[in-house]
Design a protein around this motif. Sequence first.
Motif, PDB file in Angstrom:
ATOM      1  N   ALA A  37       5.082   4.302  -7.428  1.00 31.03           N
ATOM      2  CA  ALA A  37       5.870   5.508  -7.169  1.00 31.03           C
ATOM      3  C   ALA A  37       5.552   6.105  -5.803  1.00 31.03           C
ATOM      4  N   THR A  38       4.281   6.217  -5.481  1.00 33.77           N
ATOM      5  CA  THR A  38       3.889   6.802  -4.202  1.00 33.77           C
ATOM      6  C   THR A  38       2.687   6.059  -3.650  1.00 33.77           C
ATOM      7  N   SER A  39       2.560   6.103  -2.345  1.00 32.82           N
ATOM      8  CA  SER A  39       1.420   5.480  -1.695  1.00 32.82           C
ATOM      9  C   SER A  39       0.240   6.446  -1.714  1.00 32.82           C
ATOM     10  N   ILE A  40      -0.923   5.943  -1.339  1.00 35.02           N
ATOM     11  CA  ILE A  40      -2.106   6.804  -1.291  1.00 35.02           C
ATOM     12  C   ILE A  40      -1.897   7.911  -0.257  1.00 35.02           C
ATOM     13  N   TYR A  41      -1.196   7.579   0.822  1.00 34.52           N
ATOM     14  CA  TYR A  41      -0.914   8.586   1.851  1.00 34.52           C
ATOM     15  C   TYR A  41      -0.020   9.688   1.280  1.00 34.52           C
ATOM     16  N   GLN A  42       1.073   9.285   0.634  1.00 34.14           N
ATOM     17  CA  GLN A  42       2.004  10.262   0.079  1.00 34.14           C
ATOM     18  C   GLN A  42       1.377  11.042  -1.065  1.00 34.14           C
ATOM     19  N   THR A  43       0.564  10.361  -1.871  1.00 37.06           N
ATOM     20  CA  THR A  43      -0.137  11.034  -2.967  1.00 37.06           C
ATOM     21  C   THR A  43      -1.039  12.133  -2.421  1.00 37.06           C
ATOM     22  N   SER A  44      -1.731  11.834  -1.325  1.00 39.21           N
ATOM     23  CA  SER A  44      -2.626  12.812  -0.707  1.00 39.21           C
ATOM     24  C   SER A  44      -1.846  14.008  -0.174  1.00 39.21           C
ATOM     25  N   VAL A  45      -0.698  13.731   0.457  1.00 39.45           N
ATOM     26  CA  VAL A  45       0.137  14.799   0.994  1.00 39.45           C
ATOM     27  C   VAL A  45       0.640  15.706  -0.137  1.00 39.45           C
ATOM     28  N   ASN A  46       1.143  15.095  -1.206  1.00 36.89           N
ATOM     29  CA  ASN A  46       1.661  15.870  -2.337  1.00 36.89           C
ATOM     30  C   ASN A  46       0.558  16.697  -2.997  1.00 36.89           C
ATOM     31  N   LEU A  47      -0.619  16.082  -3.110  1.00 32.72           N
ATOM     32  CA  LEU A  47      -1.744  16.774  -3.736  1.00 32.72           C
ATOM     33  C   LEU A  47      -2.189  17.970  -2.908  1.00 32.72           C
ATOM     34  N   LEU A  48      -2.126  17.843  -1.597  1.00 37.47           N
ATOM     35  CA  LEU A  48      -2.509  18.942  -0.708  1.00 37.47           C
ATOM     36  C   LEU A  48      -1.677  20.194  -0.986  1.00 37.47           C
ATOM     37  N   ASP A  49      -0.375  20.018  -1.188  1.00 37.77           N
ATOM     38  CA  ASP A  49       0.504  21.158  -1.451  1.00 37.77           C
ATOM     39  C   ASP A  49       0.117  21.874  -2.734  1.00 37.77           C
ATOM     40  N   LYS A  50      -0.248  21.107  -3.752  1.00 38.08           N
ATOM     41  CA  LYS A  50      -0.648  21.714  -5.026  1.00 38.08           C
ATOM     42  C   LYS A  50      -2.004  22.411  -4.903  1.00 38.08           C
ATOM     43  N   LEU A  51      -2.912  21.775  -4.193  1.00 36.68           N
ATOM     44  CA  LEU A  51      -4.243  22.369  -4.018  1.00 36.68           C
ATOM     45  C   LEU A  51      -4.166  23.680  -3.253  1.00 36.68           C
ATOM     46  N   ALA A  52      -3.203  23.763  -2.336  1.00 26.06           N
ATOM     47  CA  ALA A  52      -3.041  24.988  -1.551  1.00 26.06           C
ATOM     48  C   ALA A  52      -2.651  26.176  -2.426  1.00 26.06           C
ATOM     49  N   LYS A 211      -7.094   3.525   8.235  1.00 24.96           N
ATOM     50  CA  LYS A 211      -5.943   3.106   9.036  1.00 24.96           C
ATOM     51  C   LYS A 211      -5.384   1.780   8.539  1.00 24.96           C
ATOM     52  N   GLU A 212      -6.282   0.838   8.279  1.00 31.44           N
ATOM     53  CA  GLU A 212      -5.841  -0.473   7.807  1.00 31.44           C
ATOM     54  C   GLU A 212      -5.187  -0.372   6.431  1.00 31.44           C
ATOM     55  N   PHE A 213      -5.770   0.441   5.562  1.00 26.47           N
ATOM     56  CA  PHE A 213      -5.233   0.600   4.206  1.00 26.47           C
ATOM     57  C   PHE A 213      -3.828   1.190   4.244  1.00 26.47           C
ATOM     58  N   VAL A 214      -3.664   2.254   5.013  1.00 25.83           N
ATOM     59  CA  VAL A 214      -2.367   2.926   5.088  1.00 25.83           C
ATOM     60  C   VAL A 214      -1.311   2.013   5.696  1.00 25.83           C
ATOM     61  N   ARG A 219       3.514  -1.460   4.992  1.00 24.78           N
ATOM     62  CA  ARG A 219       4.206  -2.737   5.136  1.00 24.78           C
ATOM     63  C   ARG A 219       4.604  -3.288   3.770  1.00 24.78           C
ATOM     64  N   TYR A 220       3.729  -3.099   2.789  1.00 23.98           N
ATOM     65  CA  TYR A 220       4.010  -3.567   1.433  1.00 23.98           C
ATOM     66  C   TYR A 220       5.234  -2.849   0.855  1.00 23.98           C
ATOM     67  N   GLN A 222       7.625  -1.421   2.557  1.00 22.46           N
ATOM     68  CA  GLN A 222       8.802  -1.858   3.313  1.00 22.46           C
ATOM     69  C   GLN A 222       9.297  -3.211   2.821  1.00 22.46           C
ATOM     70  N   ASP A 223       8.372  -4.132   2.515  1.00 24.81           N
ATOM     71  CA  ASP A 223       8.754  -5.446   2.004  1.00 24.81           C
ATOM     72  C   ASP A 223       9.448  -5.326   0.651  1.00 24.81           C
ATOM     73  N   LEU A 224       8.946  -4.433  -0.201  1.00 28.70           N
ATOM     74  CA  LEU A 224       9.568  -4.227  -1.504  1.00 28.70           C
ATOM     75  C   LEU A 224      10.988  -3.681  -1.353  1.00 28.70           C
ATOM     76  N   GLU A 225      11.150  -2.775  -0.401  1.00 26.11           N
ATOM     77  CA  GLU A 225      12.483  -2.201  -0.171  1.00 26.11           C
ATOM     78  C   GLU A 225      13.444  -3.270   0.327  1.00 26.11           C
TER      79      GLU A 225
END
Length: 232
Positions: A37-52, A211-214, A219-220, A222-225
């Motif tokens: 559903a979401t990447s670790i990057y997007q999960t972190s961004v979404n979580l930040l809004d809730k934590l705020a 950086k490498e993980f994100v 890329r993963y 994008q390939d799925l899309e």
Amino acid sequence: MALSRRLGQSPATVAPPMEASIPSQNTESVLNRNAPATSIYQTSVNLLDKLACIEGFDIYLASLFEDSALGKTNSDSSTPYLNPIQLLWDTFRQGTSLCVIYNALRPTELLSTTLDESQNILRQRKDRVYRFVKACKDNQIVRDEDLFTISELFKDDTNSFVKVLKTIEIVVDTIQSRGLLDISSLVEKPSAKFAEAQLGPPQDNRDRVVKEFVETERRYVQDLELLQVSTM
């Protein structure tokens, strides 16, 4: 052959080999599987809004709303917060931030959110992390298999951090399900600070790992899309 003639039957013929095929049901099953559903990057961004939205957590996000916020550094490192993963990683390691999150559940016994500056800071931080994990376990907020360990939080390993994120997400979702989190009241979202942010040059080993993980995850996705589009 002789036996066939005596019985009045024609010689047996060898059937041509059948073409191997993949059942359409299985193919559709594979194609219809949902991607993460979401990447670790997007999960972190979404979580930040809730934590705020959690009372007392704003002090950990204060630097984001200062001038040139994305160039600011935290108090323990010279690494700038160029991505939400790094910010959450350092914030959770402070220990007291986790206690603030837990206290938002309004438990009967609150966890301490302060440190004694005259004592060993790292030891106290790990103690606060331990108390958070123990409270989540004892009060059945998070299942044992979904709880991270102290060592996982303090590892420079993204697989361990994914588990940390999962634990925190469960706690925050519980807060929200109890009607104790109103994200609609948020005036300025931390996610907006990272909307256009790009990962800068890695400053240390952990930066390189993040950086490498994100980049690999992007890329993963994008390939799925592309796969989904090509099969439509």
